[in-house]
Design a protein around this motif. Structure first.
Motif, PDB file in Angstrom:
ATOM      1  N   PHE A   1      -9.088   7.364  -3.058  1.00  0.00           N
ATOM      2  CA  PHE A   1      -8.796   8.690  -3.595  1.00  0.00           C
ATOM      3  C   PHE A   1      -8.120   9.564  -2.541  1.00  0.00           C
ATOM      4  CE2 PHE A   1     -12.655   7.966  -6.495  1.00  0.00           C
ATOM      5  CZ  PHE A   1     -11.868   7.681  -7.606  1.00  0.00           C
ATOM      6  N   TRP A   2      -8.593   9.449  -1.301  1.00  0.00           N
ATOM      7  CA  TRP A   2      -8.057  10.253  -0.213  1.00  0.00           C
ATOM      8  C   TRP A   2      -6.596   9.864   0.062  1.00  0.00           C
ATOM      9  CZ3 TRP A   2     -11.262  11.042   4.919  1.00  0.00           C
ATOM     10  CH2 TRP A   2     -10.682  12.075   5.678  1.00  0.00           C
ATOM     11  N   ARG A   3      -6.315   8.576   0.074  1.00  0.00           N
ATOM     12  CA  ARG A   3      -4.949   8.123   0.376  1.00  0.00           C
ATOM     13  C   ARG A   3      -3.975   8.341  -0.770  1.00  0.00           C
ATOM     14  NH1 ARG A   3      -4.602   2.976   0.599  1.00  0.00           N
ATOM     15  NH2 ARG A   3      -6.770   2.347   0.327  1.00  0.00           N
ATOM     16  N   LYS A   4      -4.420   8.088  -2.002  1.00  0.00           N
ATOM     17  CA  LYS A   4      -3.492   8.058  -3.136  1.00  0.00           C
ATOM     18  C   LYS A   4      -3.704   9.164  -4.160  1.00  0.00           C
ATOM     19  CE  LYS A   4      -4.498   3.706  -4.151  1.00  0.00           C
ATOM     20  NZ  LYS A   4      -4.454   2.348  -4.722  1.00  0.00           N
ATOM     21  N   GLY A   5      -4.771   9.969  -3.972  1.00  0.00           N
ATOM     22  CA  GLY A   5      -5.090  10.970  -4.971  1.00  0.00           C
ATOM     23  C   GLY A   5      -5.847  10.337  -6.133  1.00  0.00           C
ATOM     24  N   VAL A   6      -6.471  11.172  -6.942  1.00  0.00           N
ATOM     25  CA  VAL A   6      -7.240  10.651  -8.073  1.00  0.00           C
ATOM     26  C   VAL A   6      -6.306  10.048  -9.111  1.00  0.00           C
ATOM     27  CG1 VAL A   6      -8.895  11.219  -9.888  1.00  0.00           C
ATOM     28  CG2 VAL A   6      -9.112  12.284  -7.639  1.00  0.00           C
ATOM     29  N   ARG A   7      -5.206  10.735  -9.388  1.00  0.00           N
ATOM     30  CA  ARG A   7      -4.259  10.222 -10.383  1.00  0.00           C
ATOM     31  C   ARG A   7      -3.655   8.895  -9.950  1.00  0.00           C
ATOM     32  NH1 ARG A   7      -1.574  16.001 -11.088  1.00  0.00           N
ATOM     33  NH2 ARG A   7      -2.954  16.861 -12.681  1.00  0.00           N
ATOM     34  N   GLY A   8      -3.409   8.752  -8.657  1.00  0.00           N
ATOM     35  CA  GLY A   8      -2.754   7.541  -8.153  1.00  0.00           C
ATOM     36  C   GLY A   8      -3.692   6.370  -7.920  1.00  0.00           C
ATOM     37  N   THR A   9      -4.984   6.577  -8.156  1.00  0.00           N
ATOM     38  CA  THR A   9      -5.987   5.533  -7.930  1.00  0.00           C
ATOM     39  C   THR A   9      -6.519   5.046  -9.270  1.00  0.00           C
ATOM     40  OG1 THR A   9      -6.653   6.556  -5.839  1.00  0.00           O
ATOM     41  CG2 THR A   9      -8.204   5.021  -6.842  1.00  0.00           C
ATOM     42  N   SER A  10      -6.658   3.748  -9.411  1.00  0.00           N
ATOM     43  CA  SER A  10      -7.238   3.197 -10.645  1.00  0.00           C
ATOM     44  C   SER A  10      -8.585   2.552 -10.341  1.00  0.00           C
ATOM     45  CB  SER A  10      -6.301   2.151 -11.255  1.00  0.00           C
ATOM     46  OG  SER A  10      -6.311   0.970 -10.475  1.00  0.00           O
ATOM     47  N   LEU A  11      -9.432   2.486 -11.354  1.00  0.00           N
ATOM     48  CA  LEU A  11     -10.714   1.802 -11.185  1.00  0.00           C
ATOM     49  C   LEU A  11     -10.494   0.326 -10.866  1.00  0.00           C
ATOM     50  CD1 LEU A  11     -13.111   3.298 -13.896  1.00  0.00           C
ATOM     51  CD2 LEU A  11     -13.230   3.577 -11.419  1.00  0.00           C
ATOM     52  N   SER A  12      -9.400  -0.238 -11.374  1.00  0.00           N
ATOM     53  CA  SER A  12      -9.090  -1.643 -11.067  1.00  0.00           C
ATOM     54  C   SER A  12      -8.844  -1.828  -9.577  1.00  0.00           C
ATOM     55  CB  SER A  12      -7.865  -2.098 -11.859  1.00  0.00           C
ATOM     56  OG  SER A  12      -8.131  -2.063 -13.239  1.00  0.00           O
ATOM     57  N   ASP A  13      -8.126  -0.867  -8.954  1.00  0.00           N
ATOM     58  CA  ASP A  13      -7.875  -0.929  -7.503  1.00  0.00           C
ATOM     59  C   ASP A  13      -9.186  -0.868  -6.729  1.00  0.00           C
ATOM     60  OD1 ASP A  13      -5.133  -0.940  -7.979  1.00  0.00           O
ATOM     61  OD2 ASP A  13      -4.925   1.223  -7.695  1.00  0.00           O
ATOM     62  N   ILE A  14     -10.045   0.063  -7.132  1.00  0.00           N
ATOM     63  CA  ILE A  14     -11.331   0.225  -6.445  1.00  0.00           C
ATOM     64  C   ILE A  14     -12.183  -1.026  -6.617  1.00  0.00           C
ATOM     65  CG2 ILE A  14     -13.489   1.541  -6.391  1.00  0.00           C
ATOM     66  CD1 ILE A  14     -11.766   3.975  -7.360  1.00  0.00           C
ATOM     67  N   ALA A  15     -12.233  -1.537  -7.849  1.00  0.00           N
ATOM     68  CA  ALA A  15     -13.023  -2.742  -8.129  1.00  0.00           C
ATOM     69  C   ALA A  15     -12.534  -3.915  -7.280  1.00  0.00           C
ATOM     70  CB  ALA A  15     -12.946  -3.086  -9.616  1.00  0.00           C
ATOM     71  N   ARG A  16     -11.211  -4.051  -7.175  1.00  0.00           N
ATOM     72  CA  ARG A  16     -10.640  -5.141  -6.376  1.00  0.00           C
ATOM     73  C   ARG A  16     -11.064  -5.013  -4.919  1.00  0.00           C
ATOM     74  NH1 ARG A  16      -5.482  -3.660  -6.318  1.00  0.00           N
ATOM     75  NH2 ARG A  16      -5.870  -2.702  -4.302  1.00  0.00           N
ATOM     76  N   ASP A  17     -10.892  -3.821  -4.338  1.00  0.00           N
ATOM     77  CA  ASP A  17     -11.217  -3.630  -2.923  1.00  0.00           C
ATOM     78  C   ASP A  17     -12.718  -3.739  -2.655  1.00  0.00           C
ATOM     79  OD1 ASP A  17      -8.547  -3.266  -2.565  1.00  0.00           O
ATOM     80  OD2 ASP A  17      -8.679  -1.230  -1.748  1.00  0.00           O
ATOM     81  N   ALA A  18     -13.528  -3.364  -3.648  1.00  0.00           N
ATOM     82  CA  ALA A  18     -14.983  -3.430  -3.482  1.00  0.00           C
ATOM     83  C   ALA A  18     -15.540  -4.810  -3.835  1.00  0.00           C
ATOM     84  CB  ALA A  18     -15.656  -2.364  -4.345  1.00  0.00           C
ATOM     85  N   GLY A  19     -14.701  -5.667  -4.437  1.00  0.00           N
ATOM     86  CA  GLY A  19     -15.142  -7.003  -4.820  1.00  0.00           C
ATOM     87  C   GLY A  19     -16.135  -6.994  -5.963  1.00  0.00           C
ATOM     88  N   VAL A  20     -15.941  -6.048  -6.908  1.00  0.00           N
ATOM     89  CA  VAL A  20     -16.833  -5.965  -8.069  1.00  0.00           C
ATOM     90  C   VAL A  20     -15.993  -5.957  -9.343  1.00  0.00           C
ATOM     91  CG1 VAL A  20     -18.574  -4.689  -6.770  1.00  0.00           C
ATOM     92  CG2 VAL A  20     -16.883  -3.423  -8.103  1.00  0.00           C
ATOM     93  N   GLN A  21     -16.667  -6.091 -10.474  1.00  0.00           N
ATOM     94  CA  GLN A  21     -15.990  -6.039 -11.761  1.00  0.00           C
ATOM     95  C   GLN A  21     -15.720  -4.583 -12.153  1.00  0.00           C
ATOM     96  OE1 GLN A  21     -14.971  -8.773 -13.593  1.00  0.00           O
ATOM     97  NE2 GLN A  21     -15.602  -9.859 -11.736  1.00  0.00           N
ATOM     98  N   ARG A  22     -14.569  -4.356 -12.783  1.00  0.00           N
ATOM     99  CA  ARG A  22     -14.216  -3.013 -13.231  1.00  0.00           C
ATOM    100  C   ARG A  22     -15.279  -2.461 -14.192  1.00  0.00           C
ATOM    101  NH1 ARG A  22     -10.539  -1.287 -17.336  1.00  0.00           N
ATOM    102  NH2 ARG A  22      -9.494   0.678 -16.815  1.00  0.00           N
ATOM    103  N   GLY A  23     -15.789  -3.329 -15.049  1.00  0.00           N
ATOM    104  CA  GLY A  23     -16.818  -2.913 -15.995  1.00  0.00           C
ATOM    105  C   GLY A  23     -18.084  -2.439 -15.309  1.00  0.00           C
TER     106      GLY A  23
END
Length: 199
Positions: free
Chosen positions: A19-41
């Protein structure tokens, strides 16, 4: 009830970095899930929405940042305390490669003018709360300095002025990326507050 599939605090840290690097609009839950190694759901189940995840991650950041500010403002002469405050502030939004800017200022720019567009009133309140808490810390520091004879102005007005300067520094950092310029402005602000006196 099955256990959570991830470390809650770790996800908040990873999410906030995005969120800090890309803003809330520029960040997707899919990106976060990928980096965190978890499922988007799993993120949806735990937080409900991207905005709710952002708010939790921001509150975690705000708590950590306030602790760092308390430490910076905690020792030395008033001049040293204010210098440490500005040093931490500037270092915070110059961090990252490229520098990530100020997360609060970035978030304020993403507030929606109408419901359903951008971040909502709850986010605005979270941003305002952090700014208010920072202002209160600076005011307390100035009040203590006044008792020691290091400051003879109005602590409340001066604290608001100092914090307002930090918001301007965040904008100038985005415009020019000139850290030396930011530090000169900070030093000049401290001189104005202390009438070029103080330890």
């Amino acid at each position: 009830m099955r256990p959570r599939e991830f470390d809650h605090d770790d996800v908040l840290r990873i999410a906030f970095d995005q969120f800090w690097r890309k803003g809330v609009r520029g960040t997707s839950l899919s990106d976060i899930a990928r980096d965190a190694g978890v499922q988007r759901g799993s993120l949806y189940n735990a937080f409900g929405s991207k905005e709710a995840l952002f708010l939790q991650a921001y509150e975690r950041y705000a708590g950590d940042y306030l602790l760092a500010l308390q430490k910076a403002l905690g020792t030395g002469s008033l001049r040293k305390r204010l210098t440490a405050f500005f040093d931490l502030t500037i270092s915070n939004f110059r961090s990252g490669s490229p520098p990530r800017g100020c997360p609060t200022t970035r978030g304020l720019m993403e507030l929606g003018a109408v419901e359903g567009e951008g971040l909502d009133e709850e986010a605005r309140q979270a941003f305002a709360s952090l700014v208010s808490r920072i202002t209160a810390l600076v005011q307390d520091t100035l009040s203590a300095g006044a008792k020691r004879g290091e400051f003879n102005g109005n602590p409340a007005a001066a604290a608001l002025h100092i914090v307002t300067v930090t918001r301007g520094l965040a904008v100038l950092e985005r415009a020019y990326g000139d850290e030396a310029q930011l530090r000169k402005i900070a030093a000049h602000t401290i001189d104005l507050m202390l009438d070029k006196k103080g330890g």
